[in-house]
Design a protein around this motif. Structure first.
Motif, mmCIF file in Angstrom:
data_model
loop_
_atom_site.group_PDB
_atom_site.id
_atom_site.type_symbol
_atom_site.label_atom_id
_atom_site.label_comp_id
_atom_site.label_asym_id
_atom_site.label_seq_id
_atom_site.Cartn_x
_atom_site.Cartn_y
_atom_site.Cartn_z
ATOM 1 N N MET A 124 20.779 -12.736 15.009
ATOM 2 C CA MET A 124 20.217 -13.772 14.150
ATOM 3 C C MET A 124 21.348 -14.453 13.408
ATOM 4 O O MET A 124 22.240 -13.792 12.868
ATOM 5 C CB MET A 124 19.240 -13.168 13.129
ATOM 6 C CG MET A 124 18.530 -14.209 12.262
ATOM 7 S SD MET A 124 17.746 -13.479 10.787
ATOM 8 C CE MET A 124 19.162 -13.430 9.655
ATOM 9 N N LEU A 125 21.325 -15.772 13.419
ATOM 10 C CA LEU A 125 22.236 -16.578 12.601
ATOM 11 C C LEU A 125 21.382 -17.356 11.607
ATOM 12 O O LEU A 125 20.452 -18.063 12.007
ATOM 13 C CB LEU A 125 23.031 -17.553 13.470
ATOM 14 C CG LEU A 125 23.970 -16.946 14.513
ATOM 15 C CD1 LEU A 125 24.504 -18.048 15.434
ATOM 16 C CD2 LEU A 125 25.124 -16.221 13.853
ATOM 17 N N PHE A 126 21.689 -17.209 10.313
ATOM 18 C CA PHE A 126 21.028 -18.052 9.310
ATOM 19 C C PHE A 126 22.042 -19.094 8.876
ATOM 20 O O PHE A 126 23.131 -18.763 8.372
ATOM 21 C CB PHE A 126 20.561 -17.244 8.106
ATOM 22 C CG PHE A 126 20.022 -18.123 6.999
ATOM 23 C CD1 PHE A 126 18.736 -18.637 7.067
ATOM 24 C CD2 PHE A 126 20.830 -18.478 5.919
ATOM 25 C CE1 PHE A 126 18.250 -19.481 6.074
ATOM 26 C CE2 PHE A 126 20.354 -19.314 4.919
ATOM 27 C CZ PHE A 126 19.062 -19.818 4.991
ATOM 28 N N VAL A 127 21.699 -20.361 9.069
ATOM 29 C CA VAL A 127 22.620 -21.453 8.796
ATOM 30 C C VAL A 127 22.554 -21.815 7.308
ATOM 31 O O VAL A 127 21.554 -22.367 6.841
ATOM 32 C CB VAL A 127 22.287 -22.690 9.660
ATOM 33 C CG1 VAL A 127 23.307 -23.802 9.405
ATOM 34 C CG2 VAL A 127 22.245 -22.314 11.136
ATOM 35 N N HIS A 128 23.609 -21.489 6.579
ATOM 36 C CA HIS A 128 23.690 -21.855 5.162
ATOM 37 C C HIS A 128 24.119 -23.316 5.037
ATOM 38 O O HIS A 128 23.456 -24.113 4.376
ATOM 39 C CB HIS A 128 24.683 -20.931 4.449
ATOM 40 C CG HIS A 128 24.703 -21.089 2.972
ATOM 41 N ND1 HIS A 128 25.282 -20.175 2.116
ATOM 42 C CD2 HIS A 128 24.210 -22.045 2.159
ATOM 43 C CE1 HIS A 128 25.144 -20.573 0.870
ATOM 44 N NE2 HIS A 128 24.503 -21.716 0.867
ATOM 45 N N THR A 129 25.215 -23.659 5.680
ATOM 46 C CA THR A 129 25.666 -25.053 5.721
ATOM 47 C C THR A 129 26.117 -25.387 7.141
ATOM 48 O O THR A 129 26.517 -24.513 7.902
ATOM 49 C CB THR A 129 26.832 -25.318 4.752
ATOM 50 O OG1 THR A 129 27.963 -24.515 5.135
ATOM 51 C CG2 THR A 129 26.442 -24.981 3.321
ATOM 52 N N GLY A 130 26.061 -26.659 7.470
ATOM 53 C CA GLY A 130 26.574 -27.116 8.750
ATOM 54 C C GLY A 130 25.481 -27.491 9.735
ATOM 55 O O GLY A 130 24.336 -27.064 9.625
ATOM 56 N N VAL A 160 28.180 -24.864 19.303
ATOM 57 C CA VAL A 160 28.991 -26.082 19.229
ATOM 58 C C VAL A 160 28.703 -26.781 17.898
ATOM 59 O O VAL A 160 27.747 -27.563 17.792
ATOM 60 C CB VAL A 160 28.696 -27.028 20.405
ATOM 61 C CG1 VAL A 160 29.637 -28.227 20.364
ATOM 62 C CG2 VAL A 160 28.817 -26.300 21.736
ATOM 63 N N PRO A 161 29.489 -26.504 16.847
ATOM 64 C CA PRO A 161 29.287 -27.204 15.573
ATOM 65 C C PRO A 161 29.618 -28.687 15.701
ATOM 66 O O PRO A 161 30.471 -29.080 16.509
ATOM 67 C CB PRO A 161 30.287 -26.505 14.628
ATOM 68 C CG PRO A 161 30.632 -25.213 15.299
ATOM 69 C CD PRO A 161 30.545 -25.490 16.761
ATOM 70 N N ASP A 162 28.939 -29.508 14.927
ATOM 71 C CA ASP A 162 29.282 -30.928 14.870
ATOM 72 C C ASP A 162 30.690 -31.087 14.306
ATOM 73 O O ASP A 162 31.100 -30.351 13.392
ATOM 74 C CB ASP A 162 28.297 -31.686 13.977
ATOM 75 C CG ASP A 162 26.949 -31.887 14.642
ATOM 76 O OD1 ASP A 162 26.815 -31.546 15.835
ATOM 77 O OD2 ASP A 162 26.024 -32.385 13.956
ATOM 78 N N VAL A 163 31.415 -32.051 14.828
ATOM 79 C CA VAL A 163 32.765 -32.323 14.343
ATOM 80 C C VAL A 163 32.704 -32.716 12.869
ATOM 81 O O VAL A 163 31.906 -33.571 12.464
ATOM 82 C CB VAL A 163 33.425 -33.444 15.176
ATOM 83 C CG1 VAL A 163 34.789 -33.808 14.593
ATOM 84 C CG2 VAL A 163 33.560 -33.018 16.625
ATOM 85 N N GLY A 164 33.526 -32.060 12.058
ATOM 86 C CA GLY A 164 33.588 -32.373 10.638
ATOM 87 C C GLY A 164 32.503 -31.747 9.797
ATOM 88 O O GLY A 164 32.437 -32.000 8.588
#
Length: 407
Positions: A124-130, A160-164
């Motif tokens: 499980m990944l909980f996305v705090h920011t990004g 694949v995180p968004d650039v920036g």
């Protein structure tokens, strides 16, 4: 989870499924608990067994820290800097035989030819920011702040995180199924009317055409406490279709509907997922209790046989003070904890809270890693003491009154 069908599948399982040129697609049963648990059927362009090279990888070792003291902990991760990708950027903090958890701050995407498969645990990944895209063999999941990303054991994926886009995630893995609480499901698996979320809130992967690319693709497989790299001459995301009940999904914490009452409700009303020997709970903005004499702040309680870990996401946690966003509190079994001094009186008369946090309650003792020990504030166990008369802290509370404490 509920039944989903995507892409091209045959009318009947385990029968011929052919391409327009007559070629036979390759069927794969993707399932848990042998042949009796949840499963899906995946249809590949080519058999998923065609590896041409296998290389040993590193052991996945966790360094335990033990200072010889059983106490409450405050682990501050807010100053950690991004590094690596979704795998190398992980920092383990707490673990036992049932769950390992920590933070992940990936600075970059995984390489285009690199993939990961956990062969021994759900993740499980909980996305705090990004923001970004979780690419999986089932399809793509676009993610953003507040998303829980749940990956069944054996899923092949890359992040694949968004650039920036600055990434910060809470992550955990467990060798048991991470699933919605049983008390919120009927005999058919459907989420019930009193559940704090429903199937409509679950986002399934967006199916995409099979990738026919050839080259050299690496899949790191975690199993037996080590990583092994499998090399393939064709892209692993080659499904022409799939159907079944086992697949990765996203659920946003903002879609969790809080359960409230006339008096303070205990943590089980916040439960979001269950697994073997631990639960995951979501503390979200909500109305407070509406009994005329209610005390919104939680009562003191002892976790007699449970370790409680809370990760602070946003807002003000009304029972805590001096706990920063991106910090973890650990309240272990056997010793009581409760609201900080002044927060009980300050909570009376409040009608709502804007707190946002994720809690993991384990029913077997957690151990702390070396990385967590380096971030631990050893003053935290004394934070329940009232400020000494004449101290700067006492003066601040007298001057500001209830406003000195978080909502």
């Amino acid at each position: 989870m509920f039944y989903v069908s995507e892409g091209s599948i045959p009318h009947k399982r385990h029968t011929q499924h052919r391409a327009a040129d007559g070629g036979l697609y390759s069927e794969e049963l993707f399932g848990v608990e042998g042949f009796v648990g949840r499963s899906s059927l995946l249809y590949h362009l080519l058999p998923p067994t065609r590896t041409h090279r296998i290389e040993p990888g590193q052991l996945v070792a966790i360094e335990e820290s033990d200072d010889g003291v059983h106490r409450h902990r405050l682990v501050k991760t807010g100053l950690l800097v991004a590094q690596g990708d979704a795998l190398s950027g992980r920092i383990p903090l707490f673990f036992n035989a049932d769950v390992t958890m920590g933070v992940c701050l990936p600075a970059e995407a995984m390489a285009p030819d690199e993939f990961y498969r956990n062969g021994e645990a759900d993740e499980m990944l909980f996305v705090h920011t990004g923001e970004g895209v979780l690419e999986t063999v089932f399809g793509d999941l676009r993610y953003g702040p507040g998303d829980y990303l749940v990956l069944p054991i054996g899923t092949t994926w890359r992040l694949v995180p968004d650039v920036g886009s600055a990434q910060r995630m809470l992550w955990l893995e467990c060798p048991s199924e991470l699933e919605p609480p049983k008390r919120y499901r009927n005999d058919y698996g459907q989420l019930l009317e009193h559940s704090p979320y429903s199937q409509r809130d679950i986002r399934r992967p967006e199916f995409r055409p099979p990738n026919p690319a050839s080259g050299e693709f690496r899949v790191g497989v975690k199993a037996r406490g080590r990583l092994t790299t499998y090399y393939y001459a064709t892209h692993p995301f080659d499904l022409v279709g799939w159907d079944g009940y086992l697949w990765p999904y996203a659920f946003n914490i903002s879609d969790f509907e809080p359960i409230t009452g006339r008096v303070h409700q205990p943590p089980p009303v916040h439960q979001t997922f269950q697994a073997n020997n631990f639960v995951v709970c979501s503390f979200v903005p909500r109305k407070f209790d509406y009994h005329p004499l209610s005390i919104p702040a939680p009562y003191n309680h002892s976790n007699i046989n449970s370790d409680e870990v809370i990760y602070y996401v946003a807002g003000n946690f009304m029972s805590r003070r001096g706990v920063d966003i991106s910090s973890f509190t650990v309240h272990p079994a056997g010793i009581p904890h409760g609201p900080h001094p002044g927060t009980v009186e300050a909570s009376i008369g409040k009608d709502r809270t804007e707190e946002l946090a994720v809690m993991v309650d384990t029913f077997r003792p957690l151990r702390m890693t070396r990385q967590a020990a380096d971030l631990d504030d050893d003053r935290y166990p004394y934070s329940w003491l009232p400020p000494a008369e004449g101290s700067d802290e006492a003066s601040r509370l007298v001057e500001r009154g209830p406003e000195a404490f978080p909502d």
